[in-house]
Scaffold this active site. Structure first.
Site, PDB file in Angstrom:
ATOM      1  N   ALA A 139       0.746  -1.049   0.033  1.00 23.89           N
ATOM      2  CA  ALA A 139      -0.068  -0.162  -0.053  1.00 23.89           C
ATOM      3  C   ALA A 139       0.932   1.317   0.055  1.00 23.89           C
ATOM      4  O   ALA A 139       2.128   1.294   0.438  1.00 23.89           O
ATOM      5  CB  ALA A 139      -0.882  -0.025   1.108  1.00 23.89           C
ATOM      6  N   GLU A 159       4.556  -4.833   7.122  1.00 23.33           N
ATOM      7  CA  GLU A 159       3.775  -3.860   7.770  1.00 23.33           C
ATOM      8  C   GLU A 159       4.162  -3.776   9.214  1.00 23.33           C
ATOM      9  O   GLU A 159       3.933  -2.831   9.722  1.00 23.33           O
ATOM     10  CB  GLU A 159       2.107  -4.366   7.787  1.00 23.33           C
ATOM     11  CG  GLU A 159       1.362  -4.213   6.264  1.00 23.33           C
ATOM     12  CD  GLU A 159       1.487  -5.652   5.471  1.00 23.33           C
ATOM     13  OE1 GLU A 159       2.196  -6.376   5.823  1.00 23.33           O
ATOM     14  OE2 GLU A 159       1.060  -5.500   4.669  1.00 23.33           O
ATOM     15  N   GLU A 184      -0.414  -9.192  -0.670  1.00 23.33           N
ATOM     16  CA  GLU A 184      -1.872  -9.337  -0.671  1.00 23.33           C
ATOM     17  C   GLU A 184      -2.810  -9.319  -1.927  1.00 23.33           C
ATOM     18  O   GLU A 184      -3.878 -10.322  -2.075  1.00 23.33           O
ATOM     19  CB  GLU A 184      -2.524  -8.377   0.351  1.00 23.33           C
ATOM     20  CG  GLU A 184      -2.147  -8.581   1.819  1.00 23.33           C
ATOM     21  CD  GLU A 184      -2.465  -7.525   2.837  1.00 23.33           C
ATOM     22  OE1 GLU A 184      -2.324  -6.331   2.615  1.00 23.33           O
ATOM     23  OE2 GLU A 184      -3.142  -7.900   3.738  1.00 23.33           O
ATOM     24  N   GLY A 211       0.586  -5.045   0.865  1.00 19.42           N
ATOM     25  CA  GLY A 211      -0.431  -5.048  -0.005  1.00 19.42           C
ATOM     26  C   GLY A 211      -0.166  -5.462  -1.406  1.00 19.42           C
ATOM     27  O   GLY A 211      -1.171  -6.089  -2.027  1.00 19.42           O
TER      28      GLY A 211
HETATM   29  N1  COA Z   1       4.598   3.298  -0.669  1.00 20.91           N
HETATM   30  C1  COA Z   1       4.861   4.516  -1.044  1.00 20.91           C
HETATM   31  N2  COA Z   1       6.057   4.620  -1.928  1.00 20.91           N
HETATM   32  C2  COA Z   1       7.101   3.402  -1.877  1.00 20.91           C
HETATM   33  C3  COA Z   1       6.558   2.239  -1.430  1.00 20.91           C
HETATM   34  C4  COA Z   1       5.242   2.229  -0.601  1.00 20.91           C
HETATM   35  N3  COA Z   1       4.770   1.065  -0.101  1.00 20.91           N
HETATM   36  N4  COA Z   1       7.452   1.427  -1.742  1.00 20.91           N
HETATM   37  C5  COA Z   1       8.601   2.033  -2.711  1.00 20.91           C
HETATM   38  N5  COA Z   1       8.115   3.399  -2.486  1.00 20.91           N
HETATM   39  C6  COA Z   1       8.824   4.367  -3.282  1.00 20.91           C
HETATM   40  C7  COA Z   1       9.855   4.990  -2.480  1.00 20.91           C
HETATM   41  O1  COA Z   1       9.523   5.684  -1.558  1.00 20.91           O
HETATM   42  C8  COA Z   1      10.916   5.448  -3.510  1.00 20.91           C
HETATM   43  O2  COA Z   1      10.135   6.806  -3.932  1.00 20.91           O
HETATM   44  P1  COA Z   1      11.366   7.926  -4.336  1.00 20.91           P
HETATM   45  O3  COA Z   1      12.170   7.559  -5.388  1.00 20.91           O
HETATM   46  O4  COA Z   1      10.368   9.098  -4.832  1.00 20.91           O
HETATM   47  O5  COA Z   1      12.082   8.360  -3.017  1.00 20.91           O
HETATM   48  C9  COA Z   1      10.547   4.491  -4.589  1.00 20.91           C
HETATM   49  O6  COA Z   1       9.331   3.892  -4.321  1.00 20.91           O
HETATM   50  C10 COA Z   1      11.482   3.507  -4.946  1.00 20.91           C
HETATM   51  O7  COA Z   1      11.715   2.680  -3.569  1.00 20.91           O
HETATM   52  P2  COA Z   1      13.200   2.719  -2.910  1.00 20.91           P
HETATM   53  O8  COA Z   1      12.942   2.434  -1.228  1.00 20.91           O
HETATM   54  O9  COA Z   1      14.246   4.023  -3.137  1.00 20.91           O
HETATM   55  O10 COA Z   1      13.845   1.519  -3.550  1.00 20.91           O
HETATM   56  P3  COA Z   1      14.941   0.448  -3.028  1.00 20.91           P
HETATM   57  O11 COA Z   1      15.288  -0.410  -4.070  1.00 20.91           O
HETATM   58  O12 COA Z   1      15.877   1.104  -2.107  1.00 20.91           O
HETATM   59  O13 COA Z   1      14.122  -0.306  -2.028  1.00 20.91           O
HETATM   60  C11 COA Z   1      11.997  -1.669  -1.103  1.00 20.91           C
HETATM   61  C12 COA Z   1      12.926  -1.327  -2.166  1.00 20.91           C
HETATM   62  C13 COA Z   1      10.978  -2.450  -1.915  1.00 20.91           C
HETATM   63  C14 COA Z   1      12.851  -2.690  -0.133  1.00 20.91           C
HETATM   64  C15 COA Z   1      11.709  -0.273  -0.242  1.00 20.91           C
HETATM   65  O14 COA Z   1      11.036   0.460  -1.360  1.00 20.91           O
HETATM   66  C16 COA Z   1      10.698  -0.795   0.652  1.00 20.91           C
HETATM   67  O15 COA Z   1      10.847  -1.302   1.736  1.00 20.91           O
HETATM   68  N6  COA Z   1       9.360  -0.288   0.482  1.00 20.91           N
HETATM   69  C17 COA Z   1       8.129  -0.269   1.246  1.00 20.91           C
HETATM   70  C18 COA Z   1       7.647  -1.727   1.531  1.00 20.91           C
HETATM   71  C19 COA Z   1       6.823  -1.715   2.528  1.00 20.91           C
HETATM   72  O16 COA Z   1       6.908  -1.725   3.751  1.00 20.91           O
HETATM   73  N7  COA Z   1       5.495  -2.327   2.066  1.00 20.91           N
HETATM   74  C20 COA Z   1       4.297  -2.470   2.794  1.00 20.91           C
HETATM   75  C21 COA Z   1       3.430  -1.320   3.039  1.00 20.91           C
HETATM   76  S1  COA Z   1       1.950  -1.466   3.982  1.00 20.91           S
END
Ligand code: COA
Length: 278
Positions: free
Chosen positions: A86, A152, A132, A129
């Site tokens: 999400a 989460e 999910e 999500g």
């Molecule tokens: N919601 C909003 N934005 C998200 C996102 C999310 N769930 N997951 C990734 N993004 C965005 C980042 O903020 C970033 O945006 P920006 O370039 O404008 O700063 C972009 O996507 C790229 O993500 P980034 O974190 O820079 O990539 P990475 O390769 O370093 O890491 C992940 C990849 C997937 C490990 C990391 O993005 C992450 O942990 N995301 C969240 C996962 C999460 O907790 N999901 C559950 C949500 S309920």
């Protein structure tokens, strides 16, 4: 109907006219945010579900994430993602009254409740999500660089799109507990071992592999496919005794359909079945 958040593309099924049968490919389209599901993604998915139910030509649905765009100058390349969860930015500062209406009317349940077959095609991250949404589909095909997880817990949350229930159902209670409580990701091979995905293929073969399966399902009687989905789904909601009764009732009722007679005669006459869809 496509909008910015979700691209919908309908691909004809071989041997069937497009007005009779297509595979509908839904692409989550926020590659710069790793296809994180925001309110627009949910609205677009819900609209696509409504359209798919009312459009008889849509036989199978594939949900995928848009591939990453080339990196802007001086910026790092974004990774492949189905959906990285999400959209966390929409959680900031919200209380339960703010989020309840959204979660009571979300896209994960709409996808889950589709009467037509759904396949999640997962390349890269499917987190929170995203996992999910994949779990809301009937079948999951992953590339070997796919990663699944329910992180989460690291946000002070738990899965809210049906993840605790659908995950435990597929991977078992203990592994679901581990994934939900640690928030750790698992790779594609482990997902395959756990039964979380049906197959793992190389990224460049993912689309073709998934499309072959979708076309195969799409060539069956669309009526019987819906009955099959209902019957297998009954296994999740009913105990064994009631489930067997539900299956028997669906099976017997199929003997009143045209497609059963078409299928049986086609076998006996060594011809290809031309389904009527009823
Ligand atoms: N919601 C909003 N934005 C998200 C996102 C999310 N769930 N997951 C990734 N993004 C965005 C980042 O903020 C970033 O945006 P920006 O370039 O404008 O700063 C972009 O996507 C790229 O993500 P980034 O974190 O820079 O990539 P990475 O390769 O370093 O890491 C992940 C990849 C997937 C490990 C990391 O993005 C992450 O942990 N995301 C969240 C996962 C999460 O907790 N999901 C559950 C949500 S309920």
């Amino acid at each position: 109907m496509s909008d910015d958040a979700l691209i919908v593309e309908n691909i004809p099924i071989e041997g069937i006219s497009p007005s009779d049968g297509v595979v509908s490919i839904w692409t989550l389209n926020r590659p710069e945010k790793l296809n994180a599901l925001n309110s627009s993604s949910h609205e677009a998915l819900k609209n696509a579900c409504a359209d798919a139910e009312s459009d008889d030509s849509i036989r199978v649905i594939i949900i995928r994430g848009a591939p990453p765009l080339p990196a802007a100058e001086g910026k790092k390349q974004k990774p492949a993602a189905f959906a990285a969860g999400a959209d966390i930015s929409e959680f900031a500062g919200k209380n339960s009254d703010d989020v309840r209406p959204f979660f009571e009317n979300n896209a994960w349940e709409r996808v889950w409740n589709l009467s037509k077959p759904t396949i999640a095609m997962v390349d890269g991250f499917a987190l929170g999500g995203g996992t999910e949404l994949a779990l809301s589909c009937d079948i999951r095909i992953a590339s070997n660089r796919a990663k699944f997880g329910t992180p989460e817990i690291n946000l002070g949350l738990i899965p809210g799109g049906g993840g605790t229930q659908r995950l435990s159902n597929i991977v078992g209670y203990g592994k679901a507990m581990e994934m939900v409580m640690t928030g750790d990701m698992i790779d594609a091979d482990e997902a395959l071992r756990l039964g979380l995905v049906n197959a793992v293929v190389e990224p460049e073969k993912l689309e073709n592999f998934t499309m072959i399966m979708a076309q195969n399902i799409g060539k069956k009687s669309p009526y019987t496919i819906k009955v099959a989905k209902r019957a297998v789904r009954a296994a999740l909601d009913l105990g064994m005794t009631d489930g067997i009764l539900a299956e028997r009732s669906e099976f017997v009722a199929l003997f009143d359909t045209e497609d059963k007679e078409i299928g049986v005669q086609a076998f006996l006459e060594r011809k290809e079945a031309k389904w009527k869809g009823n």
